[in-house]
Design an enzyme around this catalytic site. Structure first.
Site, mmCIF file in Angstrom:
data_model
loop_
_atom_site.group_PDB
_atom_site.id
_atom_site.type_symbol
_atom_site.label_atom_id
_atom_site.label_comp_id
_atom_site.label_asym_id
_atom_site.label_seq_id
_atom_site.Cartn_x
_atom_site.Cartn_y
_atom_site.Cartn_z
ATOM 1 N N TYR A 149 0.863 -1.188 0.000
ATOM 2 C CA TYR A 149 0.000 0.000 0.000
ATOM 3 C C TYR A 149 0.890 1.227 0.000
ATOM 4 O O TYR A 149 1.852 1.316 0.775
ATOM 5 C CB TYR A 149 -0.904 0.006 1.238
ATOM 6 N N ASP A 244 9.350 3.054 -0.170
ATOM 7 C CA ASP A 244 8.286 3.657 0.633
ATOM 8 C C ASP A 244 8.493 3.209 2.076
ATOM 9 O O ASP A 244 8.113 2.112 2.470
ATOM 10 C CB ASP A 244 6.918 3.227 0.097
ATOM 11 N N LYS A 272 4.257 8.920 9.237
ATOM 12 C CA LYS A 272 4.018 8.289 10.531
ATOM 13 C C LYS A 272 4.986 8.718 11.630
ATOM 14 O O LYS A 272 4.839 9.799 12.184
ATOM 15 C CB LYS A 272 3.978 6.768 10.358
HETATM 16 N N1 PMP Z 1 2.802 4.167 2.340
HETATM 17 C C1 PMP Z 1 2.733 3.206 3.281
HETATM 18 C C2 PMP Z 1 3.757 2.127 3.289
HETATM 19 C C3 PMP Z 1 1.716 3.235 4.245
HETATM 20 O O1 PMP Z 1 1.644 2.270 5.154
HETATM 21 C C4 PMP Z 1 0.781 4.299 4.211
HETATM 22 C C5 PMP Z 1 -0.354 4.402 5.214
HETATM 23 N N2 PMP Z 1 -0.611 3.341 6.014
HETATM 24 C C6 PMP Z 1 0.909 5.269 3.207
HETATM 25 C C7 PMP Z 1 1.930 5.176 2.305
HETATM 26 C C8 PMP Z 1 -0.054 6.406 3.136
HETATM 27 O O2 PMP Z 1 0.129 7.277 4.203
HETATM 28 P P1 PMP Z 1 -1.057 8.242 4.685
HETATM 29 O O3 PMP Z 1 -2.114 7.357 5.252
HETATM 30 O O4 PMP Z 1 -0.404 9.144 5.681
HETATM 31 O O5 PMP Z 1 -1.524 8.978 3.473
#
Ligand code: PMP
Length: 430
Positions: A149, A244, A272
């Site tokens: 994701y 990511d 995060k």
């Molecule tokens: N990349 C990863 C690996 C994530 O786990 C997440 C959210 N869980 C995101 C991107 C997206 O981040 P956000 O919810 O702050 O938009």
């Protein structure tokens, strides 16, 4: 309770009001507890490793704000930093010194990040990194892995993990085919599929974007050599490698997955932990690449509240607490947790296994930890649901999906780890 609640309202009436107001009753899909067999829990407050629902019931928390809090809830240093920063005005609309301090702290921790840009979410960070990769290479195609994701930007929802997987939807309505067609989805850990894709689309792939440890299909560890192969094929074809690290950044350790696995990506996305629990994202890479971003260059990306002073204050206070010895202590406690969970699985003869990388783990109801999304998503959802409900009834709040990571952090001390093991033991026995 310091939280202001509507007088006299309990969980069920608040739930009804939320359902009348927000789609599915929530402002982010995973909060709806779909597939758990239980209505969603509404949380009023948290402290350390604990959270309290709106009826005042306490739970040991393994959601940890989906990985945003590693220090536990209401950490005194973060709370104080945010209070102080709030007194200076919430958002001033020009560069604030705290942006520089947090940016420098991140740059110093990640050698691949020479320059960076703050955003307000991980979604924006990854979306912007992909735009940058396309501009830098003059190519359109993007490779991602099934079950990973990367936020909810149009091009990255294909076969995504997290809530997309929990709800069992293959992608998303509303994404034009012309956009989805620019994304190539490959199985994680499949070196030959990667090689074949690069042979087929040679010279056309702008970027491979990957969670170096997949954490959104539950935890899927990269097999030995897979990330090195990825680095090699991308470099050979002039494709940019985007790590990511929205989850793994400052969670596997101060240097993230790139330090753990010794791979230098071209671009890194973060979120995060670096915001200490406030909304944040960031992307960064070499000076040369990042200088393509406006106004230094011609790739446009902006944000009214990017680099928000309160977020920067919370992030600085959090990073200040992230000392290497604390990661080591967390690793040892997670060693104990994995040992305890594995022993309970064995003792009760359950078809289950623990997938774990560093402090991140998922208990899968399948005999061995998955190596790709197909294996992860084939795990027994019914058995997981029974386990989740037994844990919830016993006062442990696990992420409400079989395809999410558990996030123990620095506030989960030995006593909480033992409590978690004992509760899981009883849940697996039942
Ligand atoms: N990349 C990863 C690996 C994530 O786990 C997440 C959210 N869980 C995101 C991107 C997206 O981040 P956000 O919810 O702050 O938009």
């Amino acid at each position: 309770m310091s939280t202001v609640l509507p007088a006299g309202e309990r969980m069920d009436t608040l739930r009804t009001r939320a359902e009348a107001l927000f789609p599915g009753g929530v402002n982010s899909p995973v909060r709806a507890f779909r597939g758990t067999g239980r209505p969603p829990v509404l949380l009023a407050r948290g402290e350390g490793p604990w959270v309290w629902d709106v009826d005042g019931r306490r739970y040991l928390d393994l959601i940890s704000s989906w990985g945003a809090t590693i220090l536990g809830h209401a950490h005194p240093a973060i709370t104080e930093a945010v209070r102080t920063a709030a007194g200076d005005g919430l958002a001033l609309g020009a560069t604030h010194p705290r942006e520089i301090l947090l940016g420098e702290a991140i740059r110093d921790a990640l050698p691949s990040v020479e320059r960076l840009r703050f955003t307000s979410s991980g979604t924006e960070a990854v979306m912007s990194a992909v735009r940058l990769a396309r501009a830098a290479t003059g190519r359109d195609l993007v490779v991602k892995f099934a079950g990973a994701y990367h936020g909810h930007s149009d091009g990255l929802l294909a076969e995504a993990g997290s809530g997309v997987a929990t709800l069992g939807i293959p992608g998303s309505a509303g994404v034009p085919e012309s956009v989805a067609g620019q994304t190539i989805v490959l199985p994680f850990n499949d070196a030959s599929a990667l090689t074949m894709a690069f042979a087929r689309y040679a010279g056309r792939i702008a970027a491979v974007v990957t969670e170096p440890v997949v954490a959104n299909a539950g935890i899927i560890a990269p097999e030995p050599g897979f990330l090195a192969h990825l680095r090699q094929v991308t470099r050979a074809d002039g494709t940019l490698l985007i790590f990511d690290e929205v989850i793994t950044g400052f969670r596997l350790g101060p240097g993230g997955a790139q330090a753990s696995f010794g791979i230098r990506p071209d671009l890194t996305t973060l979120g995060k932990v670096i915001g200490g629990g406030m909304p944040i994202g960031a992307y960064g890479g070499s000076r040369e690449l990042m200088n393509l971003i406006a106004p230094a260059g011609s790739v446009y990306q902006a944000g009214t509240l990017s680099g928000h002073p309160l977020t920067m204050a919370a992030g600085l206070a959090a990073l200040d607490e992230l000392r290497p010895e604390r990661y080591l202590a967390l690793e040892r406690r997670v060693d104990r947790l994995v040992e305890g969970l594995s022993a309970a699985i064995e003792r009760h003869g359950r078809e289950a296994s623990v997938a774990r990388v560093g402090p991140l783990l998922t208990l899968f109801f399948r005999a061995t930890p998955p190596t790709d999304a197909d294996e992860a998503f084939a795990a027994d959802r019914e058995a997981w649901g029974r386990f989740f409900r037994a844990m919830l009834d016993a006062g442990v709040l696990l992420p409400p999906s079989p395809f999410e990571a558990w996030f123990p952090g620095f506030a989960h001390d030995d006593a909480e780890i033992e409590l978690l093991i004992e509760t899981a033991d009883r849940a697996l026995a039942a």
